[in-house]
Design a protein around this motif. Structure first.
Motif, PDB file in Angstrom:
ATOM      1  N   ARG A  11      -7.454 -54.235  68.175  1.00  0.00           N
ATOM      2  CA  ARG A  11      -6.896 -53.638  66.964  1.00  0.00           C
ATOM      3  C   ARG A  11      -5.386 -53.408  67.117  1.00  0.00           C
ATOM      4  O   ARG A  11      -4.868 -53.359  68.241  1.00  0.00           O
ATOM      5  N   PRO A  12      -4.667 -53.211  66.013  1.00  0.00           N
ATOM      6  CA  PRO A  12      -3.204 -53.164  66.071  1.00  0.00           C
ATOM      7  C   PRO A  12      -2.634 -51.820  66.524  1.00  0.00           C
ATOM      8  O   PRO A  12      -1.981 -51.106  65.772  1.00  0.00           O
ATOM      9  N   ARG A  13      -2.870 -51.464  67.768  1.00  0.00           N
ATOM     10  CA  ARG A  13      -2.167 -50.356  68.396  1.00  0.00           C
ATOM     11  C   ARG A  13      -0.893 -50.891  69.043  1.00  0.00           C
ATOM     12  O   ARG A  13      -0.757 -52.094  69.287  1.00  0.00           O
ATOM     13  N   GLY A 197       0.788 -45.548  62.501  1.00  0.00           N
ATOM     14  CA  GLY A 197       0.299 -45.143  63.806  1.00  0.00           C
ATOM     15  C   GLY A 197      -0.951 -44.281  63.753  1.00  0.00           C
ATOM     16  O   GLY A 197      -1.465 -43.867  64.790  1.00  0.00           O
ATOM     17  N   GLY A 198      -1.452 -43.996  62.568  1.00  0.00           N
ATOM     18  CA  GLY A 198      -2.673 -43.214  62.464  1.00  0.00           C
ATOM     19  C   GLY A 198      -2.402 -41.719  62.429  1.00  0.00           C
ATOM     20  O   GLY A 198      -1.264 -41.261  62.483  1.00  0.00           O
ATOM     21  N   ILE A 199      -3.489 -40.953  62.333  1.00  0.00           N
ATOM     22  CA  ILE A 199      -3.421 -39.501  62.263  1.00  0.00           C
ATOM     23  C   ILE A 199      -3.874 -38.955  63.615  1.00  0.00           C
ATOM     24  O   ILE A 199      -5.057 -39.014  63.964  1.00  0.00           O
ATOM     25  N   GLU A 200      -2.949 -38.442  64.379  1.00  0.00           N
ATOM     26  CA  GLU A 200      -3.263 -37.942  65.713  1.00  0.00           C
ATOM     27  C   GLU A 200      -2.156 -37.002  66.185  1.00  0.00           C
ATOM     28  O   GLU A 200      -1.037 -37.025  65.642  1.00  0.00           O
ATOM     29  N   ARG A 223       5.157 -40.103  47.032  1.00  0.00           N
ATOM     30  CA  ARG A 223       3.851 -40.132  47.693  1.00  0.00           C
ATOM     31  C   ARG A 223       4.021 -40.361  49.187  1.00  0.00           C
ATOM     32  O   ARG A 223       5.031 -40.916  49.639  1.00  0.00           O
ATOM     33  N   LEU A 224       3.019 -39.925  49.916  1.00  0.00           N
ATOM     34  CA  LEU A 224       2.990 -40.082  51.364  1.00  0.00           C
ATOM     35  C   LEU A 224       1.919 -41.103  51.710  1.00  0.00           C
ATOM     36  O   LEU A 224       0.733 -40.900  51.419  1.00  0.00           O
ATOM     37  N   VAL A 225       2.331 -42.205  52.334  1.00  0.00           N
ATOM     38  CA  VAL A 225       1.413 -43.282  52.701  1.00  0.00           C
ATOM     39  C   VAL A 225       1.305 -43.324  54.221  1.00  0.00           C
ATOM     40  O   VAL A 225       2.323 -43.366  54.926  1.00  0.00           O
ATOM     41  N   LEU A 226       0.073 -43.332  54.718  1.00  0.00           N
ATOM     42  CA  LEU A 226      -0.188 -43.342  56.159  1.00  0.00           C
ATOM     43  C   LEU A 226      -0.983 -44.589  56.509  1.00  0.00           C
ATOM     44  O   LEU A 226      -2.041 -44.854  55.925  1.00  0.00           O
ATOM     45  N   ALA A 286       7.811 -49.418  65.507  1.00  0.00           N
ATOM     46  CA  ALA A 286       7.656 -49.370  64.046  1.00  0.00           C
ATOM     47  C   ALA A 286       8.965 -48.994  63.363  1.00  0.00           C
ATOM     48  O   ALA A 286       9.288 -49.513  62.285  1.00  0.00           O
ATOM     49  N   ALA A 287       9.726 -48.098  63.977  1.00  0.00           N
ATOM     50  CA  ALA A 287      11.022 -47.721  63.397  1.00  0.00           C
ATOM     51  C   ALA A 287      12.003 -48.883  63.457  1.00  0.00           C
ATOM     52  O   ALA A 287      12.792 -49.093  62.525  1.00  0.00           O
ATOM     53  N   LEU A 288      11.957 -49.649  64.526  1.00  0.00           N
ATOM     54  CA  LEU A 288      12.839 -50.808  64.637  1.00  0.00           C
ATOM     55  C   LEU A 288      12.485 -51.849  63.582  1.00  0.00           C
ATOM     56  O   LEU A 288      13.370 -52.476  62.980  1.00  0.00           O
ATOM     57  N   GLU A 289      11.197 -52.023  63.321  1.00  0.00           N
ATOM     58  CA  GLU A 289      10.772 -52.950  62.276  1.00  0.00           C
ATOM     59  C   GLU A 289      11.259 -52.480  60.907  1.00  0.00           C
ATOM     60  O   GLU A 289      11.686 -53.298  60.077  1.00  0.00           O
ATOM     61  N   ALA A 290      11.200 -51.172  60.674  1.00  0.00           N
ATOM     62  CA  ALA A 290      11.683 -50.641  59.395  1.00  0.00           C
ATOM     63  C   ALA A 290      13.173 -50.881  59.230  1.00  0.00           C
ATOM     64  O   ALA A 290      13.638 -51.286  58.156  1.00  0.00           O
ATOM     65  N   LEU A 291      13.949 -50.636  60.271  1.00  0.00           N
ATOM     66  CA  LEU A 291      15.392 -50.897  60.200  1.00  0.00           C
ATOM     67  C   LEU A 291      15.658 -52.362  59.895  1.00  0.00           C
ATOM     68  O   LEU A 291      16.569 -52.699  59.127  1.00  0.00           O
ATOM     69  N   THR A 292      14.861 -53.243  60.491  1.00  0.00           N
ATOM     70  CA  THR A 292      15.017 -54.671  60.236  1.00  0.00           C
ATOM     71  C   THR A 292      14.795 -54.988  58.763  1.00  0.00           C
ATOM     72  O   THR A 292      15.457 -55.864  58.192  1.00  0.00           O
TER      73      THR A 292
END
Length: 368
Positions: A11-13, A197-200, A223-226, A286-292
């Motif tokens: 799975r995508p961890r 990254g899920g709820i943890e 809205r907040l999307v997780l 994930a943050a680096l992907e968002a900046l991209t």
């Protein structure tokens, strides 16, 4: 060179994403790579297609349901993967594990290289022991950031090699240009803040809820999307606390779970901002992907994230400052150029070449 890369899930961890990208980049360099994993619940393939140059070895792992405790599931994971791998271990020049479960499985029949993505704190005794053995037992260690390497040195007197992650910059830049994909997310959610990254506990999910409640007071339509993949660890109590707090705050987050590989770039690109408020991180991919993708990021003020992102993201320390920083970037989004330039500097090709140097050194010394 023949290499075995071991991971605990299909799975995508974060560690699984790392494993596949590294495997493909190493195969491009001419390494013969097998990726070993547990095929949980009948999985025989990963969450995304894997290049034909990489061989996938998925070991069947039955789902025994909620009657099996976390500790028992950890021990069974180590045993099942370890027994399957031991029968072919001798055929590999180097064995490289990506998490505590796969490291313990590999060490049942010999040594291994271990990537320590981040250090965690557990209460389940079996997990505590798994984590400790996977730090002290490997032949060699790699960390994806200097900050985590310092934690390993401070805690155990061990000095890992630091090799940063890569990022598939072209994929997330394409997500920014995917008008049709972005329109679908916009129609579904409108304006949204995204967290992955899920709820943890480690992801600071309840802190984000508290921050979003403050932010929503002046932005009622937001809205907040997780989104996020599975974790083997048992965070049901935390998830229940998250759900209770959401009801108390009157927030109904949109929980999308695992997002398809083709859909993730446009989901990220359409977000008004990405929140990475983890209490611990190894790198922050994930943050680096968002900046991209040109999306502003609000991140927890952690040494590791300062190391990776410098001044390209906004930093916060608690729900109040998270809300304040999100409000700022939503009102005045920063220019995307600096973040994109930073992301383009992290490539899987560079990561693979650095790993190959480690492997060749171990092979020459007779250590695997």
């Amino acid at each position: 060179m023949r290499l075995a890369l071991l991971t605990y899930s299909t799975r995508p961890r974060g560690g699984v994403v790392h494993t596949l990208a590294l495997a493909e980049a190493l195969a491009t360099l001419g390494v013969d790579v097998d990726v070993w994993t547990l095929g949980r619940g009948g999985d025989t393939t990963f969450f995304r297609p894997v290049a034909d140059s990489v061989t996938v070895r998925a070991v069947p792992f039955a789902d025994l349901g909620d009657d099996e405790s976390v500790g028992a599931r950890i021990l069974r994971s180590i045993d099942v993967l370890g027994r399957a791998f031991s029968s072919e271990r001798a055929s590999y020049d180097v064995v490289h594990a990506q998490d505590c479960i796969s490291a313990n499985a590999a060490m049942a029949s010999g040594g291994c290289v271990r990537t320590i993505h981040h250090l965690d704190t557990f209460t389940t005794p079996e997990l505590v022991a798994c984590h400790e053995r996977a730090v002290v037992g490997p032949t060699d260690r790699i960390c994806v950031s200097a900050a985590v390497a310092r934690e390993v040195d401070d805690g155990w007197g061990l000095r890992p090699t630091v090799i940063p992650n890569g990022v598939d910059a072209a994929r997330f830049e394409a997500g920014a240009a995917d008008g049709a994909g972005r329109s679908r997310w916009a129609e579904r959610f409108g304006d949204y803040v995204l967290a992955l990254g899920g709820i943890e506990p480690r992801k600071g999910s309840i802190d984000l809820l508290e921050a979003f409640a403050l932010l929503r007071a002046t932005r009622p339509g937001l809205r907040l999307v997780l989104g996020g993949g599975e974790t083997l660890f048992d965070y049901r109590d935390y998830r229940a606390a998250f759900e209770r707090r959401a009801v108390e705050l009157g927030i109904v987050p949109d929980i999308v779970g695992t997002v398809g590989e083709d859909d993730l770039p446009s989901l990220v690109a359409q977000a008004a901002a990405l929140a990475m408020v983890s209490t611990k991180e190894g790198f922050g991919l994930a943050a680096l992907e968002a900046l991209t993708a040109g999306v502003p990021v609000v991140a927890r003020d952690l040494p590791v994230l300062r190391e990776v992102f410098g001044e390209t993201v906004s930093y916060a320390t608690d729900p109040v400052t998270i809300a304040q920083r999100l409000d700022t970037v939503l009102s005045s989004p920063p220019a995307a150029a600096a973040g994109r330039e930073l992301a383009r500097g992290f490539t899987w090709g560079a990561a693979a070449r650095a790993h190959l140097e480690v492997y060749e050194s171990l092979a020459l010394s007779g250590t695997r």
